[in-house]
Design a protein around this motif. Structure first.
Motif, PDB file in Angstrom:
ATOM      1  N   LEU A   1       0.878  -1.169   0.000  1.00 53.09           N
ATOM      2  CA  LEU A   1       0.000   0.000   0.000  1.00 53.09           C
ATOM      3  C   LEU A   1       0.915   1.220   0.000  1.00 53.09           C
ATOM      4  O   LEU A   1       1.641   1.448   0.971  1.00 53.09           O
ATOM      5  CB  LEU A   1      -0.889   0.002   1.238  1.00 53.09           C
ATOM      6  CG  LEU A   1      -1.789  -1.217   1.412  1.00 53.09           C
ATOM      7  CD1 LEU A   1      -2.448  -1.211   2.779  1.00 53.09           C
ATOM      8  CD2 LEU A   1      -2.828  -1.271   0.300  1.00 53.09           C
TER       9      LEU A   1
ATOM     10  N   SER B   1       1.544   5.326  -0.301  1.00 47.30           N
ATOM     11  CA  SER B   1       0.965   6.662  -0.142  1.00 47.30           C
ATOM     12  C   SER B   1       2.094   7.675  -0.153  1.00 47.30           C
ATOM     13  O   SER B   1       3.180   7.409   0.358  1.00 47.30           O
ATOM     14  CB  SER B   1       0.217   6.786   1.190  1.00 47.30           C
ATOM     15  OG  SER B   1      -0.868   5.919   1.244  1.00 47.30           O
TER      16      SER B   1
ATOM     17  N   ASP C   1      -3.700   4.493  16.004  1.00 45.00           N
ATOM     18  CA  ASP C   1      -3.881   3.154  16.564  1.00 45.00           C
ATOM     19  C   ASP C   1      -2.711   2.700  17.434  1.00 45.00           C
ATOM     20  O   ASP C   1      -2.778   1.647  18.053  1.00 45.00           O
ATOM     21  CB  ASP C   1      -4.135   2.137  15.453  1.00 45.00           C
ATOM     22  CG  ASP C   1      -2.963   1.993  14.489  1.00 45.00           C
ATOM     23  OD1 ASP C   1      -2.156   2.941  14.373  1.00 45.00           O
ATOM     24  OD2 ASP C   1      -2.859   0.934  13.844  1.00 45.00           O
TER      25      ASP C   1
ATOM     26  N   ARG D   1      -5.572  -5.451   5.199  1.00 40.03           N
ATOM     27  CA  ARG D   1      -5.159  -4.535   4.129  1.00 40.03           C
ATOM     28  C   ARG D   1      -6.222  -3.464   3.886  1.00 40.03           C
ATOM     29  O   ARG D   1      -5.897  -2.297   3.690  1.00 40.03           O
ATOM     30  CB  ARG D   1      -4.855  -5.299   2.835  1.00 40.03           C
ATOM     31  CG  ARG D   1      -3.516  -6.021   2.878  1.00 40.03           C
ATOM     32  CD  ARG D   1      -3.230  -6.756   1.572  1.00 40.03           C
ATOM     33  NE  ARG D   1      -3.156  -5.847   0.443  1.00 40.03           N
ATOM     34  CZ  ARG D   1      -2.062  -5.205   0.057  1.00 40.03           C
ATOM     35  NH1 ARG D   1      -0.940  -5.341   0.716  1.00 40.03           N
ATOM     36  NH2 ARG D   1      -2.092  -4.415  -0.994  1.00 40.03           N
ATOM     37  N   ARG D   2      -7.506  -3.849   3.922  1.00 37.31           N
ATOM     38  CA  ARG D   2      -8.580  -2.861   3.749  1.00 37.31           C
ATOM     39  C   ARG D   2      -8.555  -1.842   4.881  1.00 37.31           C
ATOM     40  O   ARG D   2      -8.695  -0.637   4.652  1.00 37.31           O
ATOM     41  CB  ARG D   2      -9.952  -3.541   3.677  1.00 37.31           C
ATOM     42  CG  ARG D   2     -10.305  -4.085   2.311  1.00 37.31           C
ATOM     43  CD  ARG D   2     -11.773  -4.471   2.194  1.00 37.31           C
ATOM     44  NE  ARG D   2     -12.209  -5.443   3.169  1.00 37.31           N
ATOM     45  CZ  ARG D   2     -12.072  -6.770   3.042  1.00 37.31           C
ATOM     46  NH1 ARG D   2     -11.509  -7.257   1.957  1.00 37.31           N
ATOM     47  NH2 ARG D   2     -12.516  -7.581   3.985  1.00 37.31           N
ATOM     48  N   GLN D   3      -8.396  -2.328   6.119  1.00 35.39           N
ATOM     49  CA  GLN D   3      -8.330  -1.414   7.263  1.00 35.39           C
ATOM     50  C   GLN D   3      -7.122  -0.486   7.154  1.00 35.39           C
ATOM     51  O   GLN D   3      -7.226   0.709   7.428  1.00 35.39           O
ATOM     52  CB  GLN D   3      -8.271  -2.201   8.575  1.00 35.39           C
ATOM     53  CG  GLN D   3      -9.568  -2.870   8.918  1.00 35.39           C
ATOM     54  CD  GLN D   3      -9.461  -3.731  10.172  1.00 35.39           C
ATOM     55  OE1 GLN D   3      -8.388  -4.181  10.555  1.00 35.39           O
ATOM     56  NE2 GLN D   3     -10.596  -3.967  10.804  1.00 35.39           N
TER      57      GLN D   3
ATOM     58  N   ALA E   1      -5.558   0.416   4.391  1.00 31.50           N
ATOM     59  CA  ALA E   1      -5.760   1.329   3.264  1.00 31.50           C
ATOM     60  C   ALA E   1      -6.646   2.506   3.673  1.00 31.50           C
ATOM     61  O   ALA E   1      -6.488   3.616   3.165  1.00 31.50           O
ATOM     62  CB  ALA E   1      -6.375   0.590   2.078  1.00 31.50           C
ATOM     63  N   LYS E   2      -7.543   2.275   4.603  1.00 33.34           N
ATOM     64  CA  LYS E   2      -8.419   3.331   5.088  1.00 33.34           C
ATOM     65  C   LYS E   2      -7.735   4.158   6.185  1.00 33.34           C
ATOM     66  O   LYS E   2      -7.830   5.379   6.203  1.00 33.34           O
ATOM     67  CB  LYS E   2      -9.710   2.731   5.645  1.00 33.34           C
ATOM     68  CG  LYS E   2     -10.737   3.771   6.066  1.00 33.34           C
ATOM     69  CD  LYS E   2     -11.921   3.149   6.790  1.00 33.34           C
ATOM     70  CE  LYS E   2     -12.859   2.478   5.813  1.00 33.34           C
ATOM     71  NZ  LYS E   2     -14.102   2.024   6.481  1.00 33.34           N
ATOM     72  N   GLY E   3      -7.037   3.518   7.104  1.00 32.98           N
ATOM     73  CA  GLY E   3      -6.466   4.195   8.266  1.00 32.98           C
ATOM     74  C   GLY E   3      -5.127   4.864   8.039  1.00 32.98           C
ATOM     75  O   GLY E   3      -4.853   5.917   8.627  1.00 32.98           O
TER      76      GLY E   3
ATOM     77  N   PRO F   1      -3.765   6.608   5.488  1.00 33.52           N
ATOM     78  CA  PRO F   1      -3.788   7.995   5.018  1.00 33.52           C
ATOM     79  C   PRO F   1      -4.184   9.001   6.101  1.00 33.52           C
ATOM     80  O   PRO F   1      -3.703  10.137   6.098  1.00 33.52           O
ATOM     81  CB  PRO F   1      -4.809   7.972   3.868  1.00 33.52           C
ATOM     82  CG  PRO F   1      -4.763   6.561   3.370  1.00 33.52           C
ATOM     83  CD  PRO F   1      -4.572   5.733   4.617  1.00 33.52           C
ATOM     84  N   VAL F   2      -5.023   8.588   7.042  1.00 29.43           N
ATOM     85  CA  VAL F   2      -5.379   9.469   8.163  1.00 29.43           C
ATOM     86  C   VAL F   2      -4.125   9.746   8.997  1.00 29.43           C
ATOM     87  O   VAL F   2      -3.859  10.891   9.381  1.00 29.43           O
ATOM     88  CB  VAL F   2      -6.502   8.843   9.025  1.00 29.43           C
ATOM     89  CG1 VAL F   2      -6.753   9.670  10.271  1.00 29.43           C
ATOM     90  CG2 VAL F   2      -7.769   8.680   8.203  1.00 29.43           C
TER      91      VAL F   2
END
Length: 150
Positions: free
Chosen positions: A4, A6, A33, A127-129, A131-133, A135-136
């Motif tokens: 992933l 960024s 987290d 991986r989904r979590q 990909a969402k977290g 960037p934050v």
């Protein structure tokens, strides 16, 4: 699977950005987290090649602790760490490039996971979590660093 990846631009010099983003002791300041980080020997977490640290993260309702080892440290340009244990061993490659004549930086994060055992079927969810977290966290990093003065 591909990592992933960024990228974020930060209005701070590369040496400052590198020192902050690769300091495990500061991870909890910008990664929501992260509960705590400590050096494997109990002292402050270090960033040099071969140094090991543990990161405790909140994952859903529970906390998970992972041991990681710094595999590359080339200030102010690149830093890497790899997970050594657990069902999903994270790896992070960070590259810091100078922008605007060295007054700003472009930071590229490549996050990946090496699944073992029960981690194999959990990998798509994690991986989904991530990909969402992630960037934050990177936006938090930018805000925090750009708020510094001097």
């Amino acid at each position: 699977m591909a990592p992933l990846v960024s990228t974020i631009d930060i209005a701070r010099p590369p040496d400052e950005v590198f020192a902050y983003v690769t300091d495990p002791a500061r991870f909890a300041e910008w990664q929501g987290d992260v509960v705590r980080v400590r050096a494997e020997d109990g002292g402050p977490a270090s960033t040099g090649k071969g140094d090991r640290f543990t990161t405790t993260r909140r994952i859903g309702p529970s906390e998970r602790t992972f041991t990681q080892e710094v595999t590359e440290c080339r200030p102010p340009g690149s830093w890497s760490a790899r997970g050594l244990d657990g069902p999903l061993r994270p790896s992070m490659d960070i590259t810091v490039e100078p922008l605007a004549g060295g007054t700003a930086s472009r930071v590229t994060f490549a996050l990946d996971f090496d699944p073992h055992g029960i981690g194999v079927p959990l990998l798509p969810l994690v991986r989904r979590q991530a990909a969402k977290g992630a960037p934050v966290s990177y936006r938090n990093l930018k805000r925090r660093l750009e708020a510094l003065t001097g």
